[in-house]
Write an enzyme that holds these catalytic residues in place. Structure first.
Site, PDB file in Angstrom:
ATOM      1  N   LEU A  80       0.865  -1.172   0.000  1.00 33.71           N
ATOM      2  CA  LEU A  80       0.000   0.000   0.000  1.00 33.71           C
ATOM      3  C   LEU A  80       0.904   1.225   0.000  1.00 33.71           C
ATOM      4  CD1 LEU A  80      -2.717  -0.792   2.730  1.00 33.71           C
ATOM      5  CD2 LEU A  80      -3.040  -0.810   0.254  1.00 33.71           C
ATOM      6  N   ASP A  81       0.493   2.283  -0.670  1.00 35.76           N
ATOM      7  CA  ASP A  81       1.246   3.521  -0.601  1.00 35.76           C
ATOM      8  C   ASP A  81       1.348   3.982   0.851  1.00 35.76           C
ATOM      9  OD1 ASP A  81       1.518   3.593  -3.347  1.00 35.76           O
ATOM     10  OD2 ASP A  81      -0.186   4.940  -3.653  1.00 35.76           O
ATOM     11  N   ARG A  82       2.398   4.709   1.139  1.00 37.11           N
ATOM     12  CA  ARG A  82       2.611   5.201   2.499  1.00 37.11           C
ATOM     13  C   ARG A  82       1.402   5.979   3.021  1.00 37.11           C
ATOM     14  NH1 ARG A  82       7.984   8.562   4.467  1.00 37.11           N
ATOM     15  NH2 ARG A  82       7.390   8.830   6.649  1.00 37.11           N
ATOM     16  N   ARG A 136      -6.224   6.232  -7.882  1.00 42.43           N
ATOM     17  CA  ARG A 136      -5.954   7.664  -7.842  1.00 42.43           C
ATOM     18  C   ARG A 136      -6.046   8.294  -9.235  1.00 42.43           C
ATOM     19  NH1 ARG A 136      -0.470   7.759  -4.327  1.00 42.43           N
ATOM     20  NH2 ARG A 136      -0.671  10.025  -4.603  1.00 42.43           N
TER      21      ARG A 136
END
Length: 322
Positions: A145-147, A248
């Site tokens: 997962l992205d930060r 996104r």
């Protein structure tokens, strides 16, 4: 991977075992080359210095048992020792455990915590868990997962579980991932999927970005409108394909960038976020459904957003009972 002893100062030839059959080259190297920055791993692949059976490969090339992987000598700057896990972070992670059995650990990752160290981050989720559980010989991320994205993430405690789950993800079957995203504007209820090809590229600064392009890879995100307020909407997004920044960029393409997304929001959206007190990315991995590789049990694991996320949803008029 721990079976491979690597001397990074010279060429290494590694024979792929049955445990790593079907694994991507980049993931194989990241696991083998403990402590080596991911940027360096991708650089040596891109330059053709990594060979499989004497041939050049791409990062997403799949390995087969018996393949021989050539790893070039690497010049690595001395890295700081992984810092200790603070008592506060230990408590947060302990309370974030959603499911655990002999082969799998599932955690509700906090916003702002990287999944692994690198690029200026000494301590990520996986390093913290390894520090907290020194008796565990094997702990590996199943996916990422992205930060800035919070929510459900799986950590394998056995190689067989890791391989099986990653194969499901690679085959895009057997695992369903659902996210909650608070997006700008009014998401049309009639839009239930975004099917646009995505292309990765680098800016001159070196920042990695993604855009909709006919030259990109086929990508599909299913969406459901959950709530609407005056400035934002809340949607559930299910990425059928698993491209970088997929949700996104698909939201951006619809003109409804995710709140707090400094990469993909335009200036006017950033101004709205500032006025509304939005200071983070409002993307949360809230549900995973899959069949456990060991038990065969069908699991559906959910994680509620944190208090900050829920509070902003309420303020935005996008509150929704999960």
């Amino acid at each position: 991977m721990s079976n491979h002893e690597i001397d990074t100062g010279k060429v290494s030839l590694l024979t792929v075992t049955a445990d790593n059959d079907g694994q991507r080259v980049d993931n194989f190297l990241i696991s083998v080359l403990k402590g080596v920055p991911k940027t360096l791993v991708y650089r040596i692949i891109r330059k053709g210095e990594v060979r499989v059976n004497k041939g050049r490969v791409k990062a997403d090339t799949r390995l087969a048992a018996g393949d021989v992987v050539r790893v070039p000598p690497l010049r690595i700057a001395e890295r700081d020792e992984t810092p200790d896990v603070s008592p506060a972070l230990q408590e947060i992670l302990q309370n974030a455990i959603l499911h655990e059995d002999d082969g799998l650990l599932v955690v509700n990752k906090p916003h702002g915590l990287a999944v692994h160290g690198g690029s200026g981050v000494n301590l990520g989720l996986i390093e913290a868990l390894r520090k907290m559980r020194p008796d565990h010989r094997f702990l590996e991320l199943v996916h990422r997962l992205d930060r800035d994205t919070s929510g459900v993430i799986m950590i394998a405690k056995k190689r067989s579980v890791l391989t099986a789950l990653q194969r499901m993800l690679a085959n895009k079957s057997g695992i369903s991932k659902k996210y909650l995203a608070m997006v700008h504007g009014h998401w049309p209820a009639s839009v239930t999927e975004v099917r646009e090809p995505l292309l990765r590229f680098e800016r001159q600064s070196g920042e990695r970005m993604v855009m909709v392009s006919p030259e990109g890879k086929t990508s599909l995100t299913k969406t459901t409108l959950k709530a609407s307020g005056s400035h934002y909407s809340l949607i559930e997004a299910e990425p059928v394909t698993g491209r970088t920044h997929q949700i996104r960029v698909h939201c951006q393409f619809q003109g409804c960038s995710i709140a707090g997304d400094v990469k993909y929001c335009d200036r006017s959206q950033q101004d709205i976020d500032k006025r509304q007190g939005v200071k983070r990315l409002f993307l949360h991995a809230w549900q995973l459904s899959f069949r456990h590789p060991d038990s065969g049990e069908r699991l559906q694991i959910s994680a509620l957003p944190d208090d900050e996320f829920s509070s902003i949803l309420k303020k935005a008029g996008c509150e929704f009972a999960l």
